[in-house]
Design an enzyme around this catalytic site. Structure first.
Site, PDB file in Angstrom:
ATOM      1  N   HIS A 122      51.376  35.714  44.661  1.00 34.47           N
ATOM      2  CA  HIS A 122      51.294  35.997  43.488  1.00 34.47           C
ATOM      3  C   HIS A 122      51.631  35.158  42.339  1.00 34.47           C
ATOM      4  O   HIS A 122      52.651  34.354  42.529  1.00 34.47           O
ATOM      5  CB  HIS A 122      52.323  37.609  43.166  1.00 34.47           C
ATOM      6  CG  HIS A 122      51.786  38.157  41.849  1.00 34.47           C
ATOM      7  ND1 HIS A 122      52.337  37.875  40.587  1.00 34.47           N
ATOM      8  CD2 HIS A 122      51.158  39.482  41.915  1.00 34.47           C
ATOM      9  CE1 HIS A 122      51.675  38.760  39.711  1.00 34.47           C
ATOM     10  NE2 HIS A 122      51.184  39.617  40.385  1.00 34.47           N
ATOM     11  N   GLU A 171      48.045  44.326  45.999  1.00 36.76           N
ATOM     12  CA  GLU A 171      46.776  44.718  46.329  1.00 36.76           C
ATOM     13  C   GLU A 171      47.128  45.365  48.142  1.00 36.76           C
ATOM     14  O   GLU A 171      46.077  46.110  48.288  1.00 36.76           O
ATOM     15  CB  GLU A 171      45.952  43.498  46.433  1.00 36.76           C
ATOM     16  CG  GLU A 171      45.739  43.130  44.995  1.00 36.76           C
ATOM     17  CD  GLU A 171      45.001  44.165  44.055  1.00 36.76           C
ATOM     18  OE1 GLU A 171      44.737  45.043  44.366  1.00 36.76           O
ATOM     19  OE2 GLU A 171      44.723  43.345  43.016  1.00 36.76           O
TER      20      GLU A 171
HETATM   21  N1  ACO Z   1      47.490  33.109  51.720  1.00 34.24           N
HETATM   22  C1  ACO Z   1      47.590  31.682  52.172  1.00 34.24           C
HETATM   23  N2  ACO Z   1      48.292  30.693  51.388  1.00 34.24           N
HETATM   24  C2  ACO Z   1      48.177  30.994  50.141  1.00 34.24           C
HETATM   25  C3  ACO Z   1      48.299  32.278  49.623  1.00 34.24           C
HETATM   26  C4  ACO Z   1      47.750  33.474  50.583  1.00 34.24           C
HETATM   27  N3  ACO Z   1      47.497  34.600  50.301  1.00 34.24           N
HETATM   28  N4  ACO Z   1      48.503  32.404  48.464  1.00 34.24           N
HETATM   29  C5  ACO Z   1      48.806  31.057  48.248  1.00 34.24           C
HETATM   30  N5  ACO Z   1      48.896  30.309  49.295  1.00 34.24           N
HETATM   31  C6  ACO Z   1      49.096  28.852  49.329  1.00 34.24           C
HETATM   32  C7  ACO Z   1      47.962  28.045  48.740  1.00 34.24           C
HETATM   33  O1  ACO Z   1      47.280  27.644  49.600  1.00 34.24           O
HETATM   34  C8  ACO Z   1      48.777  26.992  48.205  1.00 34.24           C
HETATM   35  O2  ACO Z   1      49.163  26.051  49.239  1.00 34.24           O
HETATM   36  P1  ACO Z   1      49.243  24.408  49.090  1.00 34.24           P
HETATM   37  O3  ACO Z   1      50.448  24.202  47.991  1.00 34.24           O
HETATM   38  O4  ACO Z   1      49.689  24.019  50.487  1.00 34.24           O
HETATM   39  O5  ACO Z   1      47.845  23.997  48.408  1.00 34.24           O
HETATM   40  C9  ACO Z   1      50.204  27.338  47.468  1.00 34.24           C
HETATM   41  O6  ACO Z   1      50.350  28.776  48.300  1.00 34.24           O
HETATM   42  C10 ACO Z   1      50.166  27.942  46.185  1.00 34.24           C
HETATM   43  O7  ACO Z   1      48.846  28.695  45.903  1.00 34.24           O
HETATM   44  P2  ACO Z   1      48.330  28.765  44.388  1.00 34.24           P
HETATM   45  O8  ACO Z   1      46.836  29.166  44.612  1.00 34.24           O
HETATM   46  O9  ACO Z   1      48.387  27.628  43.652  1.00 34.24           O
HETATM   47  O10 ACO Z   1      49.134  29.923  43.768  1.00 34.24           O
HETATM   48  P3  ACO Z   1      48.706  30.945  42.654  1.00 34.24           P
HETATM   49  O11 ACO Z   1      50.117  31.344  42.082  1.00 34.24           O
HETATM   50  O12 ACO Z   1      47.723  30.348  41.435  1.00 34.24           O
HETATM   51  O13 ACO Z   1      47.878  32.050  43.450  1.00 34.24           O
HETATM   52  C11 ACO Z   1      47.214  34.091  44.102  1.00 34.24           C
HETATM   53  C12 ACO Z   1      48.259  33.245  43.266  1.00 34.24           C
HETATM   54  C13 ACO Z   1      45.613  33.811  43.765  1.00 34.24           C
HETATM   55  C14 ACO Z   1      47.444  35.524  44.040  1.00 34.24           C
HETATM   56  C15 ACO Z   1      47.282  33.612  45.446  1.00 34.24           C
HETATM   57  O14 ACO Z   1      48.527  33.923  46.194  1.00 34.24           O
HETATM   58  C16 ACO Z   1      46.144  34.306  46.333  1.00 34.24           C
HETATM   59  O15 ACO Z   1      45.052  33.702  46.390  1.00 34.24           O
HETATM   60  N6  ACO Z   1      46.315  35.335  47.312  1.00 34.24           N
HETATM   61  C17 ACO Z   1      45.505  35.841  48.111  1.00 34.24           C
HETATM   62  C18 ACO Z   1      44.485  36.784  47.239  1.00 34.24           C
HETATM   63  C19 ACO Z   1      45.108  38.272  46.747  1.00 34.24           C
HETATM   64  O16 ACO Z   1      46.057  38.817  47.398  1.00 34.24           O
HETATM   65  N7  ACO Z   1      44.783  38.322  45.223  1.00 34.24           N
HETATM   66  C20 ACO Z   1      45.550  39.497  44.777  1.00 34.24           C
HETATM   67  C21 ACO Z   1      46.759  39.130  43.634  1.00 34.24           C
HETATM   68  S1  ACO Z   1      47.411  40.538  42.989  1.00 34.24           S
HETATM   69  C22 ACO Z   1      46.840  40.831  41.550  1.00 34.24           C
HETATM   70  O17 ACO Z   1      46.151  40.006  41.017  1.00 34.24           O
HETATM   71  C23 ACO Z   1      46.998  42.320  40.878  1.00 34.24           C
END
Ligand code: ACO
Length: 383
Positions: free
Chosen positions: A262, A320
């Site tokens: 998140h 979620e």
């Molecule tokens: N699974 C695996 N790796 C992940 C995940 C995940 N769910 N979430 C983040 N990471 C990793 C990324 O690959 C990245 O790794 P790196 O630094 O080695 O490249 C690091 O963690 C940071 O990721 P970002 O995308 O920069 O984090 P951000 O805060 O922008 O993303 C998000 C948040 C979009 C929710 C992300 O965690 C994600 O894609 N999760 C999965 C989708 C999901 O569950 N969405 C619902 C969110 S809840 C809501 O919106 C109401």
């Protein structure tokens, strides 16, 4: 060094755009306060109608106020013919439920011109909150060749939604499960759809336009459109012994685990706790407990593997994951997860509109121009 170039904040990250009494999100502590109440306290105790009253009036209603408020909502639930006609037209094109909801919401404007609606937002807000469940349920039935069911005035907001969808009065556990979900996601700081609604109201536009815009913002997969895939993952895993190999393989391929991570929460999303407890209560009494236990196992394994594969990123369970499990348990198909989110969040949107209107300054950020400034006009025949 350029001294007068502004700082650009892509995504407005870290920008505080308003003060609010509606909700406080602390991503480091994993804390969500809704109108003064910890989400854990409010979500499982209040009726949805009490939460609407709370967000709109900054206090809980007494018994008489609640009865009057319920009656006002009930009176607004039925859909006028024009909205039904529009929904039938959408169903003929098999339009996405969120698009149908956006169009049906806009149809509330199909009435005598009402210039007062731009000053007093409350009557339209009441209609929006009362009618959105009727719109979603009617449309879902139309899509599946069934007649829409008229709302039942003797049922509460959550129970009536389930009744209009499935044609049966839900048992109390099912109603409580849905009500807990609706309460838990009713407001969440300055998220994208709430900001959209506030921007629209800040121009002194009307609240139907603000909510139609917010529905458009919520629809996107980066905001409200993610719970379906989290559930698919649990189903694909199928049994606890497969969880580790399945999740490891995904992380080896650098894929994301849906329902984890998140932008704001760096610990477990407090709504995940509330919804997981609600799901457990529901699945123990009325559902498939094995599915709940599989989900718990998948969650624990995912959090452990995320710490191993992404050390230091602080990736934990988000709202979620258990939204998907709980709504599925309540019998809702995945296509209705985001519309059901909208049925709750419309209360936050409208409450933010009231706040924005009370202390209004038009929301008008700036942009940094990075294009050329020295172009000269070339007539068409010379290009
Ligand atoms: N699974 C695996 N790796 C992940 C995940 C995940 N769910 N979430 C983040 N990471 C990793 C990324 O690959 C990245 O790794 P790196 O630094 O080695 O490249 C690091 O963690 C940071 O990721 P970002 O995308 O920069 O984090 P951000 O805060 O922008 O993303 C998000 C948040 C979009 C929710 C992300 O965690 C994600 O894609 N999760 C999965 C989708 C999901 O569950 N969405 C619902 C969110 S809840 C809501 O919106 C109401």
């Amino acid at each position: 060094m350029a001294t007068n170039s502004p700082t650009v904040n892509p995504g407005l990250d870290g920008i505080v755009a308003a003060q609010t009494r509606l909700s406080s999100v602390d991503g480091q502590a994993g804390e969500l306060i809704i109108a003064g109440f910890p989400v854990e306290e409010l979500a499982s105790k209040a009726t949805f109608e009490e939460v609407v009253y709370l967000l709109w009036n900054d206090r809980l209603p007494n018994a008489q106020e609640l009865a009057d408020f319920n009656a006002a909502l009930v009176a607004q639930r039925p859909l006028p013919q024009v909205t039904l006609v529009l929904l039938y037209a959408a169903a003929a094109h098999k339009v996405d439920v969120m698009d149908a909801l956006r169009m049906a919401t806009s149809s509330i404007s199909l009435r005598a011109p009402n210039s007062k609606a731009e000053q007093d937002l409350r009557p339209d807000a009441l209609t929006l909150v009362a009618r959105m469940p009727t719109m979603v349920a009617a449309y879902w039935r139309m899509l599946h060749g069934q007649e829409p069911l008229p709302p039942r005035p003797d049922l509460g907001h959550a129970a009536n939604f389930l009744y209009m969808l499935f044609g049966e009065e839900p048992d109390p556990e099912r109603t409580r499960g849905l009500e807990t979900y609706l309460n838990a996601v009713v407001d969440h700081g300055m998220n994208a759809s709430t900001f959209t609604a506030r921007v629209i109201i800040s121009t002194q536009s009307d609240i139907i336009s603000a909510v139609a815009g917010a529905i458009g913002a919520l629809k996107g997969p980066l905001h409200g459109g993610a719970p379906g895939p989290a559930l698919d993952m649990v189903f694909e895993i199928g049994e606890p012994s497969r969880a580790e190999s399945y999740l490891r393989a995904k992380l080896e391929r650098d894929e994301r685990l849906m329902g984890f991570g998140h932008r704001i929460y760096k610990v477990r999303d407090p709504r995940a706790d509330v919804l997981s407890a609600a799901a457990e209560r529901f699945f123990r009494t009325s559902g498939d407990l094995a599915l709940y236990e599989l989900a718990r196992h998948v969650e624990q394994t995912a959090v452990r593997l995320l710490a191993e594969y992404k050390p230091g990123r602080r990736l934990d369970t988000n709202v979620e994951f258990y939204t998907a499990l709980l709504l599925h348990g309540l019998g809702l198909p995945a296509e209705l997860f985001t519309p059901t989110f909208a049925i709750s969040r419309v209360v936050g949107w409208t409450a933010h509109c009231f706040e924005q209107q009370a202390l209004n300054r038009i929301i008008r950020p700036q942009s940094e121009y990075i294009g050329p400034k020295d172009r000269r006009w070339v007539p068409l025949e010379q290009r």
